[in-house]
Design a protein around this motif. Structure first.
Motif, short mmCIF file in Angstrom:
data_model
loop_
_atom_site.label_atom_id
_atom_site.label_comp_id
_atom_site.label_asym_id
_atom_site.label_seq_id
_atom_site.Cartn_x
_atom_site.Cartn_y
_atom_site.Cartn_z
N LEU A 175 0.83 -1.21 0.00
CA LEU A 175 0.00 0.00 0.00
C LEU A 175 0.86 1.26 0.00
CD1 LEU A 175 -2.86 -0.91 2.52
CD2 LEU A 175 -3.12 -0.40 0.09
N VAL A 176 1.94 1.22 0.78
CA VAL A 176 2.82 2.38 0.86
C VAL A 176 3.48 2.63 -0.49
CG1 VAL A 176 4.92 3.30 1.92
CG2 VAL A 176 3.23 2.15 3.33
N LEU A 177 3.98 1.55 -1.10
CA LEU A 177 4.66 1.70 -2.39
C LEU A 177 3.70 2.24 -3.45
CD1 LEU A 177 7.03 -1.39 -2.60
CD2 LEU A 177 7.56 0.97 -1.99
N GLU A 178 2.46 1.81 -3.35
CA GLU A 178 1.45 2.28 -4.29
C GLU A 178 1.30 3.81 -4.21
OE1 GLU A 178 -3.14 1.30 -4.43
OE2 GLU A 178 -1.92 -0.53 -4.24
N ARG A 179 1.20 4.31 -2.95
CA ARG A 179 1.08 5.75 -2.75
C ARG A 179 2.30 6.47 -3.32
NH1 ARG A 179 -3.31 7.76 0.80
NH2 ARG A 179 -2.14 9.68 0.87
N ILE A 180 3.46 5.91 -3.02
CA ILE A 180 4.69 6.58 -3.46
C ILE A 180 4.77 6.59 -4.99
CG2 ILE A 180 7.21 6.33 -3.50
CD1 ILE A 180 7.02 5.48 -0.58
N ARG A 181 4.43 5.47 -5.60
CA ARG A 181 4.46 5.41 -7.07
C ARG A 181 3.47 6.40 -7.66
NH1 ARG A 181 4.37 -0.35 -6.74
NH2 ARG A 181 6.51 -1.00 -6.36
N GLY A 182 2.35 6.58 -6.96
CA GLY A 182 1.38 7.58 -7.39
C GLY A 182 2.03 8.95 -7.54
N TRP A 183 2.87 9.31 -6.58
CA TRP A 183 3.55 10.60 -6.64
C TRP A 183 4.51 10.64 -7.82
CZ3 TRP A 183 5.25 10.54 -0.84
CH2 TRP A 183 4.19 11.02 -0.05
N THR A 184 5.37 9.62 -7.86
CA THR A 184 6.46 9.69 -8.83
C THR A 184 5.94 9.59 -10.25
OG1 THR A 184 6.86 7.47 -8.00
CG2 THR A 184 8.55 9.11 -7.57
N SER A 185 4.99 8.67 -10.51
CA SER A 185 4.55 8.50 -11.90
C SER A 185 3.63 9.64 -12.34
CB SER A 185 3.85 7.15 -12.08
OG SER A 185 2.71 7.11 -11.26
N ARG A 186 2.73 10.09 -11.41
CA ARG A 186 1.83 11.17 -11.78
C ARG A 186 2.64 12.43 -12.12
NH1 ARG A 186 -1.22 11.50 -7.38
NH2 ARG A 186 0.10 13.09 -6.47
N ASP A 187 3.63 12.69 -11.23
CA ASP A 187 4.47 13.86 -11.47
C ASP A 187 5.20 13.73 -12.80
OD1 ASP A 187 5.41 14.43 -8.02
OD2 ASP A 187 3.54 14.67 -9.12
N GLY A 188 5.64 12.50 -13.08
CA GLY A 188 6.38 12.26 -14.32
C GLY A 188 5.50 12.59 -15.53
N ARG A 189 4.23 12.12 -15.46
CA ARG A 189 3.33 12.38 -16.59
C ARG A 189 3.03 13.87 -16.71
NH1 ARG A 189 -1.28 9.04 -15.21
NH2 ARG A 189 0.07 7.49 -14.29
N GLY A 190 2.92 14.51 -15.53
CA GLY A 190 2.59 15.93 -15.52
C GLY A 190 3.57 16.77 -16.32
#
Lengths: 543, 239, 177, 172
Positions: free
Chosen positions: D155-170
């Motif tokens: 669950l924690v990794l999921e949240r963290i990946r949310g940050w990194t990948s969303r930011d990347g797409r942004g």
């Protein structure tokens, strides 16, 4: 504010609340907030509004209700019904059910030992009043003790009640509070201070945070009474920066109390003035030690100094200073209100009153509990806590955090009081209580606490600074299956040295978790050393 | 102008001794030729009770008390050299040696070091705690002095003399626990210090080879301390 | 079997200064040799560490796998093991590499500071232990003679006592460094 | 009494210095306001840089080494700028008993950071806390200030990946 004015506020607040047919309480303490109880409250309010029920139903944010793991918690005050795990989607059902059958799928049973075995003194308002409204506190008899003390008691009479109550410091060591107050009151010095130690640093403890979040005025009132009793006009609350919600509510509370004339100059038209300021801690466990805490308030590195002189004689800026912790101050208003004898009737011969514990770990019901002193550990773990979940075996209960110890099955029937806990190698501590089952390795637990002490050691005195580091290395060696019998002997030697030669409480008690696990679980240590296995399967062997 | 000071009598190691009421046990012991080891204490600086070598047993007290900060009391019964105390003192010295890299044979203070001579005096012939071997810097950026953190025992004499006597407060301690270290200013090279007056007091109060003068070879760095009691006395006279 | 004490001296990771100091006993060596036989020593030509040694004076820290193997053998075959000098007692100068780690040290010695053929030797050298350590961290030591080196007088006193079957009290005669 | 002591002016025009000034003024610019002042600096700027330490030292008239000593004594203060997002893993006893260590090691494995470190791209700062007081919800993790309980490594990794990948797409 006079006694009459206070009475008027209380009456009108009770009347105002009494006009509502229904009272829905939503827990707004940090535990439930982290599972989004604020959204639940919003949804409930919207639902009430939708039904045009604003005049009939009051939705109130309150403090901690106790069983934190079951949050977000909602209760219906007039029926005592408690709901667990409430989501915003449940709002409609809850509002619709008012005055009818409760929503059965959400009901948290309250006819269990968890609620019935508890005795609430410190937490009497928690989960009932809105911590952000002084009127709600006043309606619950708040500040009546302060005004009673100011208008009808001498400082000596106040102290007399505290002495009679038998209250002992709830920070952990259990020093008689009345004696402490007497010493500060008698100390020479024009300027004196009252400090509330809210630097709750024990990992696994959240009693003080909960009290501050749920009932901040109670602590202010307790401090003001103390200020009157010892002759201080300035108080400081030293609170952890890691508790933003508690800080926010304290700030609000101080502002409200000042506006109402319950803090400030010439309170209730008497000669007594009392101001309270907040000082934020910054992440140093050692600042729970009185002299380190004082250094920190003075803007310095939080290193302790040798005692004597004790802060009661020479504390903040060299002036006599009274330091008590949050829970101790929270006990003061009811003692003054009901008298010392009333308090002394709760608890045991030498440990009076109740104790708040943060029950956590491998136990069914985790959360905040308040129990009378003298209750047995078994009652706490099995009746209130509901026992160990998943059909696992109870192994030990840890009290006192990094200064305490692990108590095994054979001592579960021992009463919880200061002396008994010390006798079995632990301490009362500030109230962290962690239950462990057979999946916890005692070497690993000792190592965990030693790492804590090592990183929290201030570094001033050599036994603590280097001794804890050596002990941590040795425990790591044992837990990784690389140790010999000589290492165990060295560990025990260091325990003795650090315990007897350290400057402050942190070092003096740092060996306790090791000593208590060695006392009851020596075979586990030996298994790591001779067979190079971890019986609990928690340690990674590197050999 | 001295206010009348009362005299207390107490027993130290079964000897009756008299003391002024404002004296510490350490002062009284030293006046009476009773040896008590200490590394953080230095006459003229505020005592801090940190090195724990001066711990003594006081009858009726459950805990051992540091002689450097414990005031005399009437009828006190003190033991300064029990087997237990001697054992703790040896162990504490060993902790000091094991904490950093004290390699006496190549130290400029070899033969003039308080840690080294106390170890000999108290019979420490080896260190049975495992050495930690931390990696620590040597700062030789100052024109005249060097700080070798490998030899520092965090007694804070330098910090106190700089603050209390010189008034510069160039030195302080950073970090905490096993990672604590003495620093100058904002943890910048000593040679760049804005507040250091280069008075050298810190060097001469340092008990070990941590603070030394430049250009000294092994065993050549002897410290001169006479200035400290002198300065303290002069200050008292001024008041 | 002679009735003389069987004495060994061993040289691990040290500069041999302690052995020099041993030799500095000069004519007093003869007196010692009248009561003891040297059964193993870098000063004499014995290849194997013998069984049944009464007293072994060991100079130097334990720095390599070979040192460790040796000291364990010595402990097995010796009644009284003496750590002679600071390298044996504290790891002293050899330990100065410890904060840096083996790789950095080899790199510095054999590559950065080499003038010809910079390379880290792979064969012929016993692998270094991660840290150079005093003897007592590996095996039990009976007598410690600190000093860098201990003086000939100190060694003479210590050895005289040992060959006479007594454990010497060195507290007033020896110190680190 | 000296009157020629001029209070130093803030290092820059940045409005956030006013907040710092306000805190110092509220405490009468006394040396004991040091910790409170550092709190305000960190709240306003995210960390304590040399400029800020010098300024606070000058206004409160506290020696530089003292300021540095205090700033490094308390774990709450940081001298390095934090990453874009912060993830604080509680390592209090209750969280430890319920698996905080495995959360930390999962993050270390996935993102290559240990507690107290920031990823090379500056996206994530990982911190550990000594008990957030949410023991009833153990193990607890704070994602950019939001406490979330009953966490698991995935669950924690999921949240963290949310940050990194969303930011990347942004930014893409």
């Amino acid at each position: 504010m006079t006694v009459e004015e206070l009475h008027d506020i209380a009456m009108s607040e009770r009347e105002a609340q009494g006009e509502y047919l229904h009272h829905i309480h939503v827990c707004m303490a940090a535990g439930c907030l982290s599972s989004r109880s604020d959204k639940v409250k919003e949804a409930l309010e919207a639902e009430v509004k939708r039904c045009n029920g604003e005049k009939k139903c009051l939705v109130k944010g309150v403090g901690c209700m106790g069983p934190c793991a079951a949050g977000p918690l909602v209760s219906v005050a007039e029926t005592g019904t408690m709901y667990r795990g409430v989501t915003p989607e449940d709002a409609a059902d809850i509002v619709q059910s008012l005055g009818k059958e409760p929503v059965s799928r959400l009901v948290y049973p309250t006819d269990t030992p968890f609620t019935q075995r508890q005795v609430k003194v410190v937490l009497e308002n928690s989960g009932k009043i809105d911590p952000e409204r002084i009127e709600d506190y006043i309606a619950a008899d708040g500040y009546s003790a302060l005004l009673q003390a100011l208008t009808s008691m001498t400082p000596a009479e106040v102290i007399e009640q505290i002495v009679r109550s038998g209250l002992r410091g709830r920070g952990g060591a259990g020093f008689p509070t009345g004696l402490k107050w007497t010493t500060v009151a008698k100390a020479n010095g024009g300027r004196k201070f009252v400090i509330c130690n809210a630097d709750e640093g024990d990992p696994g403890a959240f009693m003080d945070r909960s009290v501050l979040e749920s009932d901040p005025h109670r602590v202010l009132e307790g401090m003001a009474i103390a200020g009157y009793a010892v002759g201080a006009s300035q108080g400081y609350i030293y609170v952890r920066a890691e508790y933003p919600l508690a800080i926010k509510r304290l700030r609000t509370a101080i502002r409200q109390a000042e506006r109402q004339g319950l803090l400030g100059n010439n309170i209730s038209d008497t000669q007594f003035s009392f101001h309270v300021d907040l000082r934020l801690g910054a992440g140093a466990f050692v600042c729970g030690e009185e002299t380190a805490l004082i250094a920190s308030i003075e803007g310095k590195r939080g290193t302790p100094r040798p005692r004597p002189p004790f802060p009661a004689e020479s504390g903040l800026w060299g002036d006599p200073t009274l330091i008590n912790n949050v829970e101790t101050f929270a006990n003061v208003p009811p003692i003054i209100r009901n008298g010392g004898e009333w308090f002394a009737r709760i608890g045991t011969e030498k440990s009076k009153g109740t104790k708040v514990f943060a029950l956590a770990g491998r136990v069914v019901n985790t959360g905040l509990i308040e129990v009378p002193m003298g209750i047995t550990l078994r009652e706490i773990v099995y009746d209130i806590g509901g026992g160990v979940p998943d059909g696992r075996q109870f192994k030990a209960v840890q009290t006192g955090g990094p200064s305490g110890g692990c108590i095994p099955e054979q001592h579960l029937d021992m009463p919880v009081d200061y002396e008994s806990l010390v006798q079995v190698g632990s301490i009362m501590g500030s109230g962290g209580m962690i239950v462990m089952d057979e999946t916890s390795c005692m070497v690993d637990v000792a190592r965990y606490f030693m790492e804590f002490c090592m990183t929290e050691s201030c570094g001033k005195c050599i036994p603590c600074r280097v001794g804890t580091a050596h002990m941590f290395d040795l425990l790591t060696k044992i837990s990784e299956g690389r140790a010999t019998a000589d290492d165990l002997a060295l560990l025990e030697e260091l325990c003795d040295l650090v315990q007897n030669t350290s400057l402050c409480g942190l070092g003096i008690t740092a060996p306790n978790p090791v000593l208590s696990t060695l006392r009851y679980f020596r075979d586990e240590y030996l298994a790591h050393i001779t067979e190079r296995t971890c019986p609990a399967g928690a340690c990674q062997m590197r050999r | 102008m001295r206010q009348s000071v009362r005299v207390k009598t107490l027993k130290i190691d079964d000897r009756d001794v008299g003391a002024r009421e404002d004296q510490t046990l350490l002062e009284v012991c030293r006046e009476n030729g009773i040896f008590i080891p200490a590394l953080c204490h230095l006459d003229g600086l505020t005592p801090v009770g940190a090195c724990r070598l001066c711990l003594v047993e006081v009858k009726g007290q459950r805990r051992l008390l540091p002689a450097c900060v414990t005031r005399v009391e009437e009828g006190m019964e003190v033991n300064t050299a029990t087997e237990r105390l001697k054992k703790y003192r040896r162990q504490i010295l060993e902790l000091f040696f094991s904490e950093r890299n004290h390699i006496c044979s190549v130290c400029v203070s070899n033969g003039h070091c308080e840690l080294q001579s106390l170890a000999q005096q108290l019979g420490v012939d080896h260190v049975h705690f495992p050495y930690r071997y931390p990696r620590l810097p040597v700062d030789a950026s100052h024109d005249r002095f060097v700080i070798d953190h490998n030899r520092c025992i965090l007694c804070t004499r330098c910090v106190r003399v700089c603050d209390e006597i010189e008034g510069a407060h160039t030195w302080d301690v950073m970090g905490r626990g096993i990672n604590a270290r003495v620093i100058t200013d904002l943890n910048k090279p000593w040679g760049e210090s804005e507040s250091c007056t280069s008075c050298g007091k810190c060097v001469h109060v340092c008990p070990t080879g941590a603070l030394v003068e430049k250009g000294r070879s092994v065993a050549e760095m002897a410290k001169r301390r006479q200035f400290l009691p002198y300065l303290t006395l002069m200050r008292e006279g001024k008041q | 079997m002679s009735e003389k004490v069987r004495l060994a001296t061993v040289w691990l990771d040290g500069c041999s200064g302690c052995h020099m100091s041993f030799l500095d006993m000069d004519e007093r060596l003869l007196e010692i040799l009248s009561k003891a036989d040297i059964v193993y020593s870098p000063l004499v030509d014995f290849k194997e560490y013998p069984d049944g040694v009464d007293v072994a004076l060991v100079e130097g820290a334990v720095s390599s796998e070979e040192d460790e193997r040796k000291i364990r053998t010595i402990r097995e075959k010796t009644k009284i093991l003496v750590s002679l000098g600071d390298c044996a007692v504290t790891a002293n100068v050899p330990s100065m590499r410890n904060p840096f780690g083996v790789d950095a040290i080899l790199q510095r010695a054999y590559v950065e500071n080499a003038t010809v053929q910079p390379q880290i030797p792979a064969a012929d050298l016993p692998p270094l232990l991660p840290r150079s350590r005093p003897i007592h961290e590996f095996v039990k030591v009976d007598v410690f003679i600190p000093g860098c080196p201990p003086s000939a007088d100190t060694i003479y006193f210590a050895v005289s006592e040992l060959v006479a079957g007594r454990i010497p009290d060195l507290s007033a005669r020896a110190r680190f460094g | 009494m000296r009157t020629d002591f001029v209070n130093p002016s803030p290092p820059s025009e940045d409005k956030r210095w006013r907040l710092v000034d306000a805190t110092m003024r509220r405490h009468g610019r006394q040396s004991h306001a040091l910790i409170e002042s550092l709190h305000t600096v960190q709240e306003s700027f995210g960390y304590l840089d040399e400029e800020a330490l010098r300024y606070v030292a000058a206004v409160l008239r506290v020696p530089l080494s003292h300021v540095y000593g205090v700033a490094t004594f308390y774990h709450f203060f940081t001298l390095k700028p934090p990453g874009e997002h912060t993830c604080v893993v509680c390592t209090g006893t209750a969280c430890y008993i319920k698996g905080a260590a495995s959360i930390l090691s999962a993050i270390a494995q996935a993102e290559g950071v240990k507690p107290g470190e920031t990823t090379k791209d500056g996206k994530l700062s990982l911190l550990s806390a000594r008990c957030l007081g949410s023991c009833g919800l153990a193990p607890a993790v704070v994602f950019d200030g939001e406490v979330v309980g009953k966490m698991t490594p995935s669950l924690v990794l999921e949240r963290i990946r949310g940050w990194t990948s969303r930011d990347g797409r942004g930014t893409a």
